[in-house]
Scaffold this motif. Structure first.
Motif, mmCIF file in Angstrom:
data_model
loop_
_atom_site.group_PDB
_atom_site.id
_atom_site.type_symbol
_atom_site.label_atom_id
_atom_site.label_comp_id
_atom_site.label_asym_id
_atom_site.label_seq_id
_atom_site.Cartn_x
_atom_site.Cartn_y
_atom_site.Cartn_z
ATOM 1 N N LEU A 235 0.018 7.703 -13.207
ATOM 2 C CA LEU A 235 -0.983 7.152 -12.291
ATOM 3 C C LEU A 235 -1.187 8.066 -11.087
ATOM 4 C CD1 LEU A 235 0.036 3.373 -12.353
ATOM 5 C CD2 LEU A 235 -1.974 4.417 -13.418
ATOM 6 N N ARG A 236 -0.115 8.690 -10.626
ATOM 7 C CA ARG A 236 -0.234 9.613 -9.505
ATOM 8 C C ARG A 236 -1.014 10.864 -9.919
ATOM 9 N NH1 ARG A 236 4.088 12.047 -7.708
ATOM 10 N NH2 ARG A 236 3.177 12.331 -5.649
ATOM 11 N N ARG A 237 -0.684 11.383 -11.085
ATOM 12 C CA ARG A 237 -1.356 12.599 -11.564
ATOM 13 C C ARG A 237 -2.840 12.346 -11.852
ATOM 14 N NH1 ARG A 237 1.671 13.231 -15.391
ATOM 15 N NH2 ARG A 237 0.411 12.484 -17.123
ATOM 16 N N ASN A 238 -3.156 11.158 -12.343
ATOM 17 C CA ASN A 238 -4.541 10.819 -12.688
ATOM 18 C C ASN A 238 -5.091 9.770 -11.735
ATOM 19 O OD1 ASN A 238 -4.573 12.431 -15.181
ATOM 20 N ND2 ASN A 238 -3.110 10.915 -15.947
ATOM 21 N N TRP A 239 -4.778 9.955 -10.454
ATOM 22 C CA TRP A 239 -5.162 8.954 -9.458
ATOM 23 C C TRP A 239 -6.671 8.748 -9.402
ATOM 24 C CZ3 TRP A 239 -8.289 9.415 -5.132
ATOM 25 C CH2 TRP A 239 -8.332 8.295 -4.310
ATOM 26 N N SER A 240 -7.073 7.508 -9.202
ATOM 27 C CA SER A 240 -8.469 7.135 -8.987
ATOM 28 C C SER A 240 -8.504 5.999 -7.981
ATOM 29 C CB SER A 240 -9.119 6.694 -10.299
ATOM 30 O OG SER A 240 -10.367 6.072 -10.057
ATOM 31 N N SER A 241 -9.513 5.977 -7.137
ATOM 32 C CA SER A 241 -9.625 4.928 -6.117
ATOM 33 C C SER A 241 -9.849 3.557 -6.740
ATOM 34 C CB SER A 241 -10.779 5.249 -5.164
ATOM 35 O OG SER A 241 -12.018 5.301 -5.858
ATOM 36 N N GLN A 242 -10.224 3.524 -8.020
ATOM 37 C CA GLN A 242 -10.460 2.241 -8.690
ATOM 38 C C GLN A 242 -9.205 1.697 -9.362
ATOM 39 O OE1 GLN A 242 -13.668 3.941 -11.062
ATOM 40 N NE2 GLN A 242 -15.132 2.567 -10.071
ATOM 41 N N ASN A 243 -8.113 2.447 -9.311
ATOM 42 C CA ASN A 243 -6.854 2.007 -9.923
ATOM 43 C C ASN A 243 -5.984 1.296 -8.897
ATOM 44 O OD1 ASN A 243 -7.824 3.428 -12.103
ATOM 45 N ND2 ASN A 243 -6.317 5.080 -11.978
ATOM 46 N N ILE A 244 -5.185 0.347 -9.374
ATOM 47 C CA ILE A 244 -4.196 -0.324 -8.531
ATOM 48 C C ILE A 244 -3.036 -0.738 -9.428
ATOM 49 C CG2 ILE A 244 -5.103 -2.667 -8.785
ATOM 50 C CD1 ILE A 244 -3.825 -1.202 -5.477
ATOM 51 N N ASP A 245 -1.830 -0.662 -8.899
ATOM 52 C CA ASP A 245 -0.664 -1.080 -9.677
ATOM 53 C C ASP A 245 -0.012 -2.273 -9.001
ATOM 54 O OD1 ASP A 245 1.137 0.021 -12.045
ATOM 55 O OD2 ASP A 245 2.484 -0.728 -10.473
ATOM 56 N N MET A 246 0.442 -3.237 -9.792
ATOM 57 C CA MET A 246 1.020 -4.455 -9.230
ATOM 58 C C MET A 246 2.349 -4.203 -8.522
ATOM 59 S SD MET A 246 0.171 -7.702 -11.615
ATOM 60 C CE MET A 246 -1.508 -8.144 -12.067
ATOM 61 N N SER A 247 2.932 -3.042 -8.716
ATOM 62 C CA SER A 247 4.132 -2.706 -7.947
ATOM 63 C C SER A 247 3.813 -2.703 -6.460
ATOM 64 C CB SER A 247 4.659 -1.328 -8.369
ATOM 65 O OG SER A 247 4.980 -1.305 -9.737
ATOM 66 N N TRP A 248 2.591 -2.337 -6.118
ATOM 67 C CA TRP A 248 2.131 -2.349 -4.731
ATOM 68 C C TRP A 248 1.763 -3.765 -4.298
ATOM 69 C CZ3 TRP A 248 2.199 0.120 -0.364
ATOM 70 C CH2 TRP A 248 1.221 -0.106 0.614
ATOM 71 N N THR A 249 1.136 -4.510 -5.181
ATOM 72 C CA THR A 249 0.708 -5.878 -4.851
ATOM 73 C C THR A 249 1.905 -6.771 -4.558
ATOM 74 O OG1 THR A 249 -1.010 -5.481 -6.517
ATOM 75 C CG2 THR A 249 -0.916 -7.670 -5.538
ATOM 76 N N ARG A 250 3.019 -6.522 -5.204
ATOM 77 C CA ARG A 250 4.219 -7.335 -4.964
ATOM 78 C C ARG A 250 4.729 -7.189 -3.536
ATOM 79 N NH1 ARG A 250 5.081 -5.413 -10.317
ATOM 80 N NH2 ARG A 250 5.279 -7.139 -11.825
ATOM 81 N N LEU A 251 4.285 -6.146 -2.825
ATOM 82 C CA LEU A 251 4.782 -5.885 -1.470
ATOM 83 C C LEU A 251 3.928 -6.522 -0.381
ATOM 84 C CD1 LEU A 251 5.603 -2.077 -1.829
ATOM 85 C CD2 LEU A 251 7.255 -3.966 -1.748
ATOM 86 N N THR A 252 2.869 -7.216 -0.726
ATOM 87 C CA THR A 252 1.937 -7.728 0.285
ATOM 88 C C THR A 252 2.642 -8.564 1.351
ATOM 89 O OG1 THR A 252 0.081 -7.722 -1.279
ATOM 90 C CG2 THR A 252 -0.107 -9.145 0.657
ATOM 91 N N VAL A 253 3.493 -9.479 0.930
ATOM 92 C CA VAL A 253 4.177 -10.352 1.892
ATOM 93 C C VAL A 253 5.156 -9.540 2.744
ATOM 94 C CG1 VAL A 253 5.736 -12.314 2.149
ATOM 95 C CG2 VAL A 253 3.912 -12.389 0.434
ATOM 96 N N TRP A 254 5.899 -8.624 2.141
ATOM 97 C CA TRP A 254 6.835 -7.790 2.904
ATOM 98 C C TRP A 254 6.097 -6.979 3.963
ATOM 99 C CZ3 TRP A 254 12.130 -7.265 2.965
ATOM 100 C CH2 TRP A 254 12.846 -7.968 1.990
ATOM 101 N N ARG A 255 4.993 -6.376 3.572
ATOM 102 C CA ARG A 255 4.253 -5.550 4.536
ATOM 103 C C ARG A 255 3.692 -6.390 5.673
ATOM 104 N NH1 ARG A 255 -0.208 -3.171 2.875
ATOM 105 N NH2 ARG A 255 -0.502 -4.405 0.986
ATOM 106 N N ALA A 256 3.223 -7.583 5.354
ATOM 107 C CA ALA A 256 2.679 -8.466 6.388
ATOM 108 C C ALA A 256 3.768 -8.892 7.372
ATOM 109 C CB ALA A 256 2.040 -9.692 5.742
ATOM 110 N N MET A 257 4.953 -9.206 6.857
ATOM 111 C CA MET A 257 6.035 -9.648 7.734
ATOM 112 C C MET A 257 6.556 -8.502 8.597
ATOM 113 S SD MET A 257 7.971 -12.500 5.339
ATOM 114 C CE MET A 257 9.430 -11.612 5.460
#
Length: 353
Positions: free
Chosen positions: A203-225
């Protein structure tokens, strides 16, 4: 309601859906998007359950493409000219089999198949079996497993954005994948793949602004806190930071990369044997350590410790896949912070890679 259509064609599937809408006195115009799911039989029901629940917030048409078990490997890979562009009929050789695709007629057939067989089975789910929308399960066989785009195009909801989701194994480059190329948003989940490290590197090598990985989405609450903690006085500079959790955990590395980018300080990663999620974030200031700790995901209780103040406990349950999927369906625009973390921050945490 579940309707099975064996040896069918996409035009017959579309006609059946229109008929069901007519019977129920509703229209597909209320669908806010089309969700494409690329998975296998083993993951299918779990993925559809998540999509069902998410569709109650985001009414959508779900189209799952599930090649018949064993057929995808047995089929010969088509030559480039055998792939239809979705606008006109064309034929191409796939070994000893010839595949003809006619998107105007909504038909995809295998010339080497028995007379009257389309090499496509389908399932339509309505009502309680499909959340706030409808579900179409496509099971191609033979050469058709290499043409998922031509099967899906006639079934898309008109004028609605397309989202592609790979619940487990994702292509190395989702942008060039036949289903991913049609999507405005492409959702992957490196954690649930067979090789998380390789998946995230792809995903890093073939990065696109339209891609998203749920590994990042799982951090939403941590980042907000963490952002809320840093917003409280005294606003002293952060000297260094540390995150803790499972070894080689993708979400933990992303959290460390985010802190490195936003705080501009060194960030260390501490492995916690036996853990299965991020267990803590520690921010060192001149007056002490500001920390957020959640030792146990099962208990779902986190403790915020601030220098000079009594510790506070708050409820922070682990995010479910349903919550993560709903969040990504809610936000179809590019995530600029995720892009920075994946393309810049990751290398600051793992410069050797």
């Amino acid at each position: 309601m579940i309707i099975e259509l064996n040896n069918t064609r996409t035009r017959e599937i579309a006609a059946k859906i229109d008929e069901l809408h007519e019977e129920r006195g509703e229209a597909a115009l209320g669908r806010v998007l089309t969700l494409l799911i690329a998975t296998d039989e083993g993951e299918l029901e779990h993925a559809l359950e998540l999509a069902n629940n998410a569709s109650r917030e985001h009414p959508c048409r779900v189209i799952a493409v599930v090649p018949h078990a064993g057929k995808a490997r047995a089929a010969a890979k088509p030559e480039p000219e055998a792939v239809a562009d979705g606008r006109a009929a064309q034929g191409g050789r796939t070994g000893k089999t010839q595949v003809f695709v006619d998107t105007q007629g909504g038909m995809a057939v295998d010339a080497a198949s028995e007379s009257g067989r389309s090499n496509l089975d389908a399932e339509i789910r309505f009502g309680a079996d499909a959340g706030a929308g409808e579900i179409i399960v496509l099971r191609p066989r033979g050469g058709l497993v290499h043409h998922p785009d031509t099967l899906v195009i006639p079934l898309l909801v008109p004028d609605a954005p397309v989202v592609a989701w790979w619940p487990t194994e994702a292509p190395a480059n989702p942008k060039t994948d036949l289903l991913g190329a049609m999507a405005r948003r492409r959702i992957t989940d490196a954690k649930r793949s067979s090789n998380p490290a390789r998946t995230i590197e792809d995903l890093r090598r073939n990065w696109s602004s339209q891609n998203i990985d749920m590994s990042w989405t799982r951090l939403t609450v941590w980042r907000a806190m963490i952002a809320t903690m840093l917003d409280q006085p005294p606003h002293l500079p952060i000297i260094s930071a540390k995150v803790s959790g499972p070894k080689d955990f993708i979400s933990m590395t992303m959290l460390a990369a985010w802190l490195r980018l936003k705080l501009g300080v060194s960030v260390t990663i501490e492995d916690v044997p036996g853990s299965d999620a991020v267990t803590g974030v520690y921010l060192t200031r001149a007056d002490g350590v500001l920390s957020l700790e959640r030792p146990s995901v099962e208990e779902g209780v986190a403790t915020i410790s601030t220098p000079g103040q009594a510790p506070q406990t708050i409820s922070v349950p682990a995010r479910t896949l349903e919550e993560c999927l709903s969040e990504e369906l809610r936000r179809l625009d590019p995530d600029e912070v995720y892009a920075e973390v994946l393309t810049r921050g990751w290398d600051l945490i793992h410069p050797q890679r």
